[in-house]
Design a protein around this motif. Sequence first.
Motif, mmCIF file in Angstrom:
data_model
loop_
_atom_site.group_PDB
_atom_site.id
_atom_site.type_symbol
_atom_site.label_atom_id
_atom_site.label_comp_id
_atom_site.label_asym_id
_atom_site.label_seq_id
_atom_site.Cartn_x
_atom_site.Cartn_y
_atom_site.Cartn_z
ATOM 1 N N SER A 191 1.134 -1.104 -6.137
ATOM 2 C CA SER A 191 1.445 -1.402 -4.738
ATOM 3 C C SER A 191 0.498 -2.468 -4.211
ATOM 4 O O SER A 191 -0.657 -2.549 -4.641
ATOM 5 C CB SER A 191 1.302 -0.140 -3.882
ATOM 6 N N ALA A 229 3.609 7.453 -2.127
ATOM 7 C CA ALA A 229 4.833 8.053 -1.595
ATOM 8 C C ALA A 229 4.544 8.804 -0.309
ATOM 9 O O ALA A 229 3.453 9.339 -0.110
ATOM 10 C CB ALA A 229 5.449 8.994 -2.630
ATOM 11 N N LYS A 233 12.423 5.142 -2.713
ATOM 12 C CA LYS A 233 11.479 5.407 -1.640
ATOM 13 C C LYS A 233 10.424 6.448 -2.043
ATOM 14 O O LYS A 233 9.289 6.383 -1.591
ATOM 15 C CB LYS A 233 12.267 5.925 -0.430
ATOM 16 N N ARG A 250 6.406 5.942 -5.994
ATOM 17 C CA ARG A 250 5.555 4.787 -5.719
ATOM 18 C C ARG A 250 4.399 4.788 -6.693
ATOM 19 O O ARG A 250 3.735 5.802 -6.869
ATOM 20 C CB ARG A 250 4.960 4.870 -4.321
ATOM 21 N N ASN A 251 4.130 3.659 -7.294
ATOM 22 C CA ASN A 251 2.993 3.529 -8.189
ATOM 23 C C ASN A 251 1.806 3.003 -7.383
ATOM 24 O O ASN A 251 1.834 1.872 -6.894
ATOM 25 C CB ASN A 251 3.311 2.590 -9.346
#
Length: 141
Positions: A18, A40, A10, A13-14
């Motif tokens: 995304s 994120a 969670k 995050r890239n």
Amino acid sequence: MMDILFDPNKHIRNIYNSPEVKLVNSRNEIIPGILGTVGAGELIENGVTVGADRIIMESGSRFDLHTHPGAHILFVLSSRGYIHINGVDYEMGAGDTVFVPANYAHGVKTNLQVPEPLEILAFGVPHMPLESAERMTLVEE
């Protein structure tokens, strides 16, 4: 105080991988030429959210004058554009950071002389989802 545990599924995050999301204004109208990717984020103390998203603005696109309920920092990832505050257009380029106080009227537009999209990392507290019509409130100059 709440205990938040790190969850790599969670909390990592890239923003380049995304899925792209269309952004809307406070009238729930799609903003032409602007997409975003979710970074994120998390709910922290006192029900406040923190998060960062990537904003991709095609040449000629703009965020009209608006406010946000929270403060945010914009980090220019690539290209050049302008942030409009207090009636003045301030040029921004790759590597620049801009602090915008909570509920402070501002706009963002691309540099029409630059064909490459303006890409910005937007970090906000509180953070609103990219696709939310409550993310920004349009205002008059």
